[in-house]
Design a protein around this motif. Structure first.
Motif, short mmCIF file in Angstrom:
data_model
loop_
_atom_site.label_atom_id
_atom_site.label_comp_id
_atom_site.label_asym_id
_atom_site.label_seq_id
_atom_site.Cartn_x
_atom_site.Cartn_y
_atom_site.Cartn_z
N LEU A 36 0.82 -1.21 0.00
CA LEU A 36 0.00 0.00 0.00
C LEU A 36 0.86 1.26 0.00
CD1 LEU A 36 -2.78 -1.02 2.51
CD2 LEU A 36 -3.15 -0.34 0.14
N MET A 37 1.93 1.24 0.76
CA MET A 37 2.75 2.43 0.88
C MET A 37 3.70 2.60 -0.31
SD MET A 37 1.52 3.69 3.52
CE MET A 37 2.60 5.07 3.79
N LEU A 38 4.15 1.47 -0.91
CA LEU A 38 5.11 1.57 -2.00
C LEU A 38 4.45 1.49 -3.38
CD1 LEU A 38 7.98 -0.72 -0.65
CD2 LEU A 38 7.80 1.77 -0.55
N VAL A 84 -4.38 -1.73 11.36
CA VAL A 84 -4.55 -0.90 10.16
C VAL A 84 -4.67 0.57 10.56
CG1 VAL A 84 -6.02 -0.41 8.17
CG2 VAL A 84 -5.65 -2.77 8.89
N ALA A 85 -5.48 0.85 11.57
CA ALA A 85 -5.67 2.23 12.03
C ALA A 85 -4.35 2.84 12.48
CB ALA A 85 -6.69 2.26 13.17
N THR A 86 -3.58 2.08 13.25
CA THR A 86 -2.29 2.56 13.75
C THR A 86 -1.33 2.82 12.60
OG1 THR A 86 -2.56 1.40 15.85
CG2 THR A 86 -0.32 2.02 15.21
N HIS A 87 -1.26 1.89 11.67
CA HIS A 87 -0.34 2.02 10.55
C HIS A 87 -0.59 3.28 9.74
CE1 HIS A 87 2.30 1.12 7.24
NE2 HIS A 87 1.28 1.30 6.41
N PHE A 88 -1.86 3.58 9.51
CA PHE A 88 -2.18 4.75 8.68
C PHE A 88 -2.31 6.04 9.49
CE2 PHE A 88 -3.28 1.40 5.70
CZ PHE A 88 -2.71 1.91 4.54
N GLY A 89 -1.93 5.99 10.75
CA GLY A 89 -1.87 7.21 11.56
C GLY A 89 -3.22 7.74 12.00
N LYS A 148 -5.16 8.02 1.84
CA LYS A 148 -3.87 7.32 1.96
C LYS A 148 -3.97 5.89 1.42
CE LYS A 148 -1.87 9.58 6.07
NZ LYS A 148 -1.47 9.35 7.48
N MET A 149 -5.14 5.30 1.58
CA MET A 149 -5.34 3.93 1.13
C MET A 149 -5.71 3.85 -0.35
SD MET A 149 -7.30 2.43 4.52
CE MET A 149 -7.19 0.70 4.08
N GLY A 150 -5.84 5.02 -0.99
CA GLY A 150 -6.13 5.05 -2.42
C GLY A 150 -7.59 5.19 -2.78
N GLY A 151 -8.41 5.56 -1.81
CA GLY A 151 -9.84 5.66 -2.06
C GLY A 151 -10.37 7.07 -2.09
N ALA A 163 -5.69 -0.18 -4.04
CA ALA A 163 -5.55 1.27 -3.88
C ALA A 163 -6.40 2.05 -4.89
CB ALA A 163 -4.08 1.69 -3.98
N ARG A 164 -7.51 1.47 -5.32
CA ARG A 164 -8.45 2.16 -6.21
C ARG A 164 -9.87 1.75 -5.82
NH1 ARG A 164 -8.14 0.91 -11.84
NH2 ARG A 164 -7.06 -1.03 -11.39
#
Length: 208
Positions: free
Chosen positions: A21-23, A57-62, A75-78, A102-103
């Motif tokens: 997701l990040m890369l 998931v919540a923690t990872h995406f801040g 951030k997740m592409g939505g 991510a779409r």
């Protein structure tokens, strides 16, 4: 012990997903998309496992409890769309369409309130993470997915479990419950959820 093993396995699998997701490194999808959208199938994880997964998931995406979900979705592409009630050709509100990793698009009703919308967004993220990303990592041949919020089967339960764990992480919720002397309306306001959602969460966490 079984719960610990399951949770560790989920964490290891999601490490792959969140790196992708990040890369932006996703599985390639060969050939043109068809217009067909697959319906979600249950992931089969336990409620405790989904809850832990959602918090990761919540923690990872801040995500910080009570804050806007729009940046997380982006951030997740939505994207999030508000449906016009007069548009009779609209996609049903309270639904998600996933075009690929991510779409995806989340559709909300124009007449619902903030707490309902927040839970709906987190619920739809549950479909995306559990029934699309996680399913694909475990061999499901899914190109596109559409989930509409109808019924009360296992698939919807899993998305609800994810939403609760994402919006109200167990440790933070228990800490704030004690700090606020168990006053449910105050908890609901702080976490940006309905009073009913906060009450059910308190029962699940075991603080009430």
């Amino acid at each position: 012990m079984a719960r610990t093993v399951e949770t560790i396995a989920i964490s290891q699998e999601f490490t792959i997903s969140r790196r992708e997701l990040m890369l932006g490194k996703f599985d390639s999808i060969k050939g043109p998309f068809s217009m067909h959208y697959s319906a979600p199938y249950e992931c089969g994880l336990s409620k405790a496992a989904v809850d832990s997964f959602a918090s990761q998931v919540a923690t990872h995406f801040g995500y910080r409890p009570g804050t806007s979900l729009t940046p997380i979705v982006e951030k997740m592409g939505g994207t999030i769309h508000i449906q016009n009630v007069l548009d009779f050709n609209r996609i049903p509100s309270g639904s998600i369409r996933v075009e690929g990793p991510a779409r995806f698009e989340i559709f909300l009703a124009a007449h619902t309130g903030p707490a309902r919308d927040r839970f709906t967004i987190a619920h739809e993220l549950g479909h995306y993470v559990l029934h699309y990303l996680y399913a694909r990592q475990n061999g499901a041949q899914i190109e596109r997915l559409e989930a509409q919020r109808y019924g009360s089967g296992r698939v919807e339960w899993e998305a609800n479990w994810f939403a609760a764990g994402f919006l109200m992480p167990t440790e933070q919720f228990a800490e704030r419950y004690r700090a606020l002397k168990g006053v449910i309306p105050l908890l609901a306001d702080e976490f940006g959820v309905s009073v009913d959602a906060a009450r059910i969460r308190a029962e699940f966490v075991g603080v009430r």
